[in-house]
Motif scaffolding. Structure first.
Motif, PDB file in Angstrom:
ATOM      1  N   MET A   1       0.834  -1.167   0.000  1.00 19.59           N
ATOM      2  CA  MET A   1       0.000   0.000   0.000  1.00 19.59           C
ATOM      3  C   MET A   1       0.888   1.242   0.000  1.00 19.59           C
ATOM      4  O   MET A   1       1.810   1.365   0.789  1.00 19.59           O
ATOM      5  N   ALA A   2       0.608   2.155  -0.895  1.00 23.36           N
ATOM      6  CA  ALA A   2       1.391   3.388  -0.993  1.00 23.36           C
ATOM      7  C   ALA A   2       1.006   4.344   0.129  1.00 23.36           C
ATOM      8  O   ALA A   2      -0.110   4.321   0.629  1.00 23.36           O
ATOM      9  N   SER A   3       1.965   5.160   0.520  1.00 26.65           N
ATOM     10  CA  SER A   3       1.665   6.181   1.521  1.00 26.65           C
ATOM     11  C   SER A   3       2.203   7.512   1.022  1.00 26.65           C
ATOM     12  O   SER A   3       3.078   7.569   0.175  1.00 26.65           O
ATOM     13  N   LYS A   4       1.660   8.580   1.565  1.00 25.86           N
ATOM     14  CA  LYS A   4       2.067   9.913   1.158  1.00 25.86           C
ATOM     15  C   LYS A   4       2.540  10.660   2.390  1.00 25.86           C
ATOM     16  O   LYS A   4       1.903  10.625   3.425  1.00 25.86           O
ATOM     17  N   ALA A   5       3.644  11.336   2.236  1.00 25.09           N
ATOM     18  CA  ALA A   5       4.143  12.161   3.337  1.00 25.09           C
ATOM     19  C   ALA A   5       3.208  13.353   3.524  1.00 25.09           C
ATOM     20  O   ALA A   5       2.601  13.823   2.563  1.00 25.09           O
ATOM     21  N   PRO A   6       3.103  13.855   4.733  1.00 21.18           N
ATOM     22  CA  PRO A   6       2.272  15.047   4.927  1.00 21.18           C
ATOM     23  C   PRO A   6       2.869  16.237   4.183  1.00 21.18           C
ATOM     24  O   PRO A   6       4.083  16.320   3.981  1.00 21.18           O
ATOM     25  N   ASP A   7       2.005  17.152   3.764  1.00 23.64           N
ATOM     26  CA  ASP A   7       2.475  18.326   3.023  1.00 23.64           C
ATOM     27  C   ASP A   7       3.508  19.109   3.822  1.00 23.64           C
ATOM     28  O   ASP A   7       4.415  19.705   3.246  1.00 23.64           O
ATOM     29  N   SER A   8       3.399  19.111   5.134  1.00 22.70           N
ATOM     30  CA  SER A   8       4.343  19.869   5.964  1.00 22.70           C
ATOM     31  C   SER A   8       5.746  19.263   5.945  1.00 22.70           C
ATOM     32  O   SER A   8       6.700  19.899   6.384  1.00 22.70           O
ATOM     33  N   ALA A   9       5.894  18.042   5.432  1.00 18.74           N
ATOM     34  CA  ALA A   9       7.202  17.385   5.375  1.00 18.74           C
ATOM     35  C   ALA A   9       7.801  17.398   3.969  1.00 18.74           C
ATOM     36  O   ALA A   9       8.837  16.799   3.732  1.00 18.74           O
ATOM     37  N   CYS A  10       7.151  18.100   3.046  1.00 23.25           N
ATOM     38  CA  CYS A  10       7.615  18.121   1.657  1.00 23.25           C
ATOM     39  C   CYS A  10       8.534  19.302   1.385  1.00 23.25           C
ATOM     40  O   CYS A  10       8.447  20.331   2.035  1.00 23.25           O
ATOM     41  N   ILE A  11       9.399  19.120   0.422  1.00 19.24           N
ATOM     42  CA  ILE A  11      10.315  20.164  -0.017  1.00 19.24           C
ATOM     43  C   ILE A  11      10.115  20.333  -1.520  1.00 19.24           C
ATOM     44  O   ILE A  11      10.277  19.372  -2.273  1.00 19.24           O
ATOM     45  N   PRO A  12       9.748  21.526  -1.980  1.00 19.65           N
ATOM     46  CA  PRO A  12       9.589  21.719  -3.419  1.00 19.65           C
ATOM     47  C   PRO A  12      10.947  21.665  -4.115  1.00 19.65           C
ATOM     48  O   PRO A  12      11.918  22.247  -3.644  1.00 19.65           O
ATOM     49  N   LEU A  13      11.003  20.923  -5.216  1.00 22.34           N
ATOM     50  CA  LEU A  13      12.243  20.792  -5.985  1.00 22.34           C
ATOM     51  C   LEU A  13      11.977  21.114  -7.448  1.00 22.34           C
ATOM     52  O   LEU A  13      10.930  20.761  -7.987  1.00 22.34           O
ATOM     53  N   CYS A  14      12.944  21.721  -8.092  1.00 21.15           N
ATOM     54  CA  CYS A  14      12.857  21.911  -9.537  1.00 21.15           C
ATOM     55  C   CYS A  14      13.140  20.558 -10.201  1.00 21.15           C
ATOM     56  O   CYS A  14      13.576  19.608  -9.541  1.00 21.15           O
ATOM     57  N   ASP A  15      12.917  20.471 -11.502  1.00 22.41           N
ATOM     58  CA  ASP A  15      13.137  19.206 -12.221  1.00 22.41           C
ATOM     59  C   ASP A  15      14.566  18.692 -12.065  1.00 22.41           C
ATOM     60  O   ASP A  15      14.784  17.504 -11.820  1.00 22.41           O
ATOM     61  N   ASP A  16      15.541  19.585 -12.215  1.00 17.86           N
ATOM     62  CA  ASP A  16      16.944  19.165 -12.121  1.00 17.86           C
ATOM     63  C   ASP A  16      17.273  18.610 -10.735  1.00 17.86           C
ATOM     64  O   ASP A  16      17.968  17.602 -10.602  1.00 17.86           O
ATOM     65  N   CYS A  17      16.769  19.270  -9.692  1.00 22.35           N
ATOM     66  CA  CYS A  17      17.021  18.783  -8.327  1.00 22.35           C
ATOM     67  C   CYS A  17      16.323  17.448  -8.081  1.00 22.35           C
ATOM     68  O   CYS A  17      16.870  16.562  -7.430  1.00 22.35           O
TER      69      CYS A  17
END
Length: 71
Positions: A1-17
């Motif tokens: 079963m897939a899980s998703k991290a909470p939005d507060s734990a995400c880091i926006p990355l550009c495509d290259d990163c």
């Protein structure tokens, strides 16, 4: 079963990163991040995000149905 991290734990990355993260592996990539710590960086980003209050109000007003739950 897939899980998703909470939005507060995400880091926006550009495509290259994002590509660099996948090609070098998480531990190597994390060392290159500002602060060298993804948890600390995500916390700073979440607290400082100017759109957070509006996003939280919208989410509270229009909660999405949870997947996998019987109606």
């Amino acid at each position: 079963m897939a899980s998703k991290a909470p939005d507060s734990a995400c880091i926006p990355l550009c495509d290259d990163c994002h590509k660099a993260q996948h090609s070098s592996g998480w531990m190597t990539f994390e060392k290159l991040l500002p602060l060298g710590d993804a948890v600390a960086l995500s916390s700073v980003y979440w607290t400082e995000w100017p759109g957070r209050s509006a996003w939280e109000r919208e989410l509270a007003a229009n909660p999405a149905p949870q997947r996998g739950r019987a109606a």
